[in-house]
Each structure stands twice: as structure tokens, then as C-alpha cells.
Motif scaffolding. Structure first.
Motif, short mmCIF file in Angstrom:
data_model
loop_
_atom_site.label_atom_id
_atom_site.label_comp_id
_atom_site.label_asym_id
_atom_site.label_seq_id
_atom_site.Cartn_x
_atom_site.Cartn_y
_atom_site.Cartn_z
N ALA A 86 0.82 -1.21 0.00
CA ALA A 86 0.00 0.00 0.00
C ALA A 86 0.85 1.26 0.00
N LEU A 87 2.14 1.12 0.29
CA LEU A 87 3.04 2.27 0.31
C LEU A 87 3.62 2.51 -1.06
N SER A 88 3.98 3.74 -1.32
CA SER A 88 4.66 4.05 -2.57
C SER A 88 6.14 3.69 -2.45
N PHE A 89 6.80 3.54 -3.58
CA PHE A 89 8.22 3.24 -3.57
C PHE A 89 9.02 4.38 -2.94
N ILE A 90 8.51 5.62 -3.02
CA ILE A 90 9.20 6.76 -2.40
C ILE A 90 9.23 6.57 -0.88
N VAL A 91 8.09 6.21 -0.30
CA VAL A 91 8.03 5.99 1.15
C VAL A 91 8.91 4.81 1.55
N THR A 92 8.82 3.73 0.78
CA THR A 92 9.65 2.55 1.07
C THR A 92 11.13 2.89 1.00
N GLY A 93 11.54 3.58 -0.04
CA GLY A 93 12.95 3.95 -0.20
C GLY A 93 13.45 4.84 0.92
N THR A 94 12.63 5.81 1.31
CA THR A 94 13.02 6.73 2.39
C THR A 94 13.15 5.99 3.71
N SER A 106 10.28 -3.86 -11.92
CA SER A 106 11.72 -3.71 -11.74
C SER A 106 12.34 -2.78 -12.78
N ILE A 107 11.83 -2.83 -14.00
CA ILE A 107 12.36 -1.95 -15.05
C ILE A 107 12.03 -0.50 -14.75
N LYS A 108 10.88 -0.26 -14.10
CA LYS A 108 10.47 1.11 -13.80
C LYS A 108 10.86 1.57 -12.40
N ALA A 109 11.79 0.88 -11.76
CA ALA A 109 12.12 1.19 -10.36
C ALA A 109 12.93 2.47 -10.25
N PHE A 110 12.33 3.57 -10.68
CA PHE A 110 13.01 4.86 -10.61
C PHE A 110 12.88 5.48 -9.23
N ASP A 111 11.66 5.56 -8.73
CA ASP A 111 11.42 6.25 -7.46
C ASP A 111 12.08 5.55 -6.29
N LEU A 112 12.13 4.21 -6.30
CA LEU A 112 12.78 3.48 -5.21
C LEU A 112 14.27 3.78 -5.17
N VAL A 113 14.91 3.75 -6.34
CA VAL A 113 16.35 4.03 -6.40
C VAL A 113 16.64 5.46 -6.01
N GLY A 164 23.60 6.62 -6.27
CA GLY A 164 24.96 6.59 -5.72
C GLY A 164 25.25 5.31 -4.95
N PRO A 165 26.45 5.24 -4.35
CA PRO A 165 27.55 6.22 -4.41
C PRO A 165 28.07 6.41 -5.83
N GLY A 166 28.30 7.65 -6.22
CA GLY A 166 28.66 7.94 -7.60
C GLY A 166 27.50 7.59 -8.50
N TYR A 167 27.70 6.65 -9.42
CA TYR A 167 26.58 6.10 -10.19
C TYR A 167 26.55 4.58 -10.05
N ALA A 168 26.96 4.10 -8.87
CA ALA A 168 27.07 2.65 -8.63
C ALA A 168 25.72 1.94 -8.64
N THR A 169 24.64 2.66 -8.31
CA THR A 169 23.32 2.03 -8.30
C THR A 169 22.41 2.60 -9.39
N ASP A 170 23.00 3.18 -10.40
CA ASP A 170 22.20 3.63 -11.54
C ASP A 170 21.47 2.46 -12.18
N VAL A 171 20.24 2.71 -12.60
CA VAL A 171 19.49 1.79 -13.44
C VAL A 171 19.06 2.59 -14.67
N PRO A 172 18.58 1.94 -15.73
CA PRO A 172 18.22 2.71 -16.93
C PRO A 172 17.27 3.88 -16.67
N ALA A 173 16.33 3.74 -15.73
CA ALA A 173 15.39 4.83 -15.46
C ALA A 173 16.10 6.04 -14.87
N THR A 174 17.00 5.83 -13.91
CA THR A 174 17.73 6.96 -13.33
C THR A 174 18.75 7.51 -14.32
N PHE A 175 19.32 6.65 -15.15
CA PHE A 175 20.24 7.11 -16.20
C PHE A 175 19.51 8.07 -17.14
N MET A 176 18.31 7.68 -17.57
CA MET A 176 17.52 8.52 -18.47
C MET A 176 17.21 9.86 -17.83
#
Length: 292
Positions: free
Chosen positions: A111-119, A223-230, A237-249
Motif C-alpha cells: 500500500a506504500l509508494s516506492f518513495i516511502v519505502t525507499g526513504t 523492476s524496469i520502472k524502479a526509478f522512485d525506489l532508487v 549513488g555512491p557515484g553512479y554505482a546504483t544507476d538503473v536505466p530509469a535513473t540514467f535517463m
């Protein structure tokens, strides 16, 4: 009057259909056009460069890091979520007490958003705020859990947060599938001397194959759209160590001012989603005539 009643539902649906078609497929086409231009801060339709942006994309080390992270995240996120979901579903299917309460507890993270989960998990896994500090305050000074700040382990923190949120969703799908199986099948297998693990492995799982496939499809798409969680957990980060295609874009389009390059990466993401969805739709359409 009767003809008007027949056409009324179409008139009601038509505006939503037209707007949906325009906003979904129209923007897909627009993105494809941008990917073959030299657009930077703003769209530039006068400089078409063909596939140059795609060549640049596949020459970038950061893009390969993003693809590698996506592969790690997808395999672990989908696999562990399904494994935990299946175990929890089998556990709840035993008609235990307080099943409703436990089912709600397991489903609550979804029921939580990925933003809340990530935070939340950013606080939990932060060495100076969360689990490591708690262990130190309790007297376990040798305890260390600094995965979040290490470039080679930070991606696994994203996996942990994603699995925590989606395992309950997988459990709900598997539990619905289990509840749809006739109990007489299990009883007949038990009469024949089959053990419970063997019944689940040889009988129940094959019956649940459509549920398993649907769960893989949905979780892979997420998983492909996991932008908000990352972004909430590591911001790439750190740096771009956890970049995924969504954050890269996002970084290329809105931070680096490389709209054409960002559009090319978005097109590749669309191709990844299509590679998952199209085979599923094809198999569904092929199975329909046989069912009839």
C-alpha cells in the motif's frame, strides 16, 4: 432511440480512448523522434543525427553499469519476492488462526509508494542512523552493516527494500491461486502416499503455472520502472554505482541536458518492456483459439 442507446457507450468511451491513445502512443512516437535528434537542453528538430545517440549510449560505461544493476535487481527482486510470496501463501493456506491479520500485515507494504519505502529503508540502512547504530547502542560494537555506502553492495540494499514491499503482493497472487485448487486433488495424492512437499512440487506448482507467469510479468515490469525506489534510497549513488536505466535517463535528460541521449535510453527501456509483454500477449492470443 434504440440506435442512440447502442452508440451512447461508444460516445462515452471515445474521449478517454482518444486521449489515452494520444498521451501514451503519441509521446512514445515523440520520444522516438527526439532520440534521433541532437536535442540538448530543449528539443531540436532541425538536427537529425540518425542513430548517433544510440551509438553514444552503447559506448558509455555508465549505461552498462545501469544495465548490470538492472539485471541484478530484476533477478533478485523477482526471484526472492516470488520465493517468499510462495512460502507465505503456503503458510497461510494451512487455515491458521489470525490469518486475516497476518495477510493484512504482509500486504501492508504494497500500500506504500516506492518513495516511502525507499526513504524508510534509507533510514534503516544508514550506518549512522539505523540498524548499525542501534546495534552499537545495544552494546554490540563489532556489528557492521554499511552496504548502503559501499559502491559494490548498495544495489543489494535496493533489492532488500523492493522485496520487502512486493513479497506480500506475490503472496496474495499465489494464495488466490492456491484457494482456487480443489482440495480433493490434494487428498487424493495424500491417499496415494505422496508427501506434502512432493504434492506442492509435482501437483500444485504446475497448476499454478499461469499465476507464476503473471507474477513474473508484473514484477519484471515493476523492476524496469524502479526509478522512485532508487532515487529515494540511493539517488543512483555512491557515484553512479546504483544507476538503473530509469535513473540514467532522468540524469541525462534533466541534469546533464542531453535530451536526445536520454530519449535514446528511454526507447531502449521501452524495448525491454516490450520484450516482456509482447511474448505474453502472443501466447495469450495463441491459446484463445485452442480454448474455444
Amino acid at each position: 432511440m434504440k440506435s442512440f442507446e447502442n452508440i451512447l457507450p461508444k460516445l462515452v468511451i471515445a474521449p478517454g480512448f482518444v486521449l489515452g491513445f494520444a498521451f501514451i502512443y503519441g509521446f512514445m512516437i515523440w520520444n522516438g523522434i527526439l532520440s534521433v535528434t541532437n536535442s540538448r537542453m530543449l528539443p531540436n528538430y532541425s538536427e537529425f543525427v540518425g542513430l548517433e545517440q544510440y551509438v553514444r549510449l552503447w559506448d558509455m560505461d555508465r549505461w552498462y553499469v545501469a544495465l548490470k544493476n538492472l539485471g541484478i535487481f530484476t533477478v533478485l527482486y523477482v526471484g526472492v519476492s516470488m520465493l517468499l510470496g510462495m512460502v507465505l501463501a503456503i503458510f497461510l493456506d494451512q487455515k491458521i488462526r489470525f490469518e486475516g491479520v497476518l495477510r493484512t500485515v504482509y500486504l501492508y507494504p504494497m500500500a506504500l509508494s516506492f518513495i516511502v519505502t525507499g526513504t524508510a529503508w534509507k533510514w534503516i540502512l544508514n550506518p549512522s542512523l539505523g540498524l548499525e547504530k542501534l546495534m552499537h547502542d545495544l552494546g554490540w560494537a563489532s556489528f557492521s552493516f554499511d552496504w548502503l555506502v559501499q559502491s559494490d553492495t548498495a544495489i543489494y540494499c535496493i533489492v532488500i527494500a523492493g522485496v520487502w514491499q512486493s513479497a506480500g503482493f506475490a503472496m496474495a497472487l499465489f494464495l488466490a491461486g492456491l484457494r482456487g485448487i480443489d482440495d480433493s486433488i490434494i487428498k487424493a495424492a495424500q491417499i496415494d502416499g505422496a508427501s506434502l512437499p512432493r504434492i506442492y512440487w509435482r501437483i500444485i506448482l504446475p497448476i499454478l503455472r499461469p499465476v507464476v507467469f503473471s507474477t513474473i510479468l508484473v514484477l519484471s515490469h515493476l523492476s524496469i520502472k524502479a526509478f522512485d525506489l532508487v532515487m529515494a534510497l540511493t539517488a543512483g549513488g555512491p557515484g553512479y554505482a546504483t544507476d538503473v536505466p530509469a535513473t540514467f535517463m532522468f540524469t541525462m535528460s534533466f541534469t546533464r541536458g542531453q535530451i536526445g541521449l536520454g530519449a535514446a535510453s528511454a526507447t531502449m527501456m521501452l524495448a525491454m518492456v516490450a520484450a516482456i509483454v509482447v511474448p505474453y500477449l502472443y501466447s495469450e492470443l495463441r491459446s484463445k483459439p485452442h480454448e474455444r
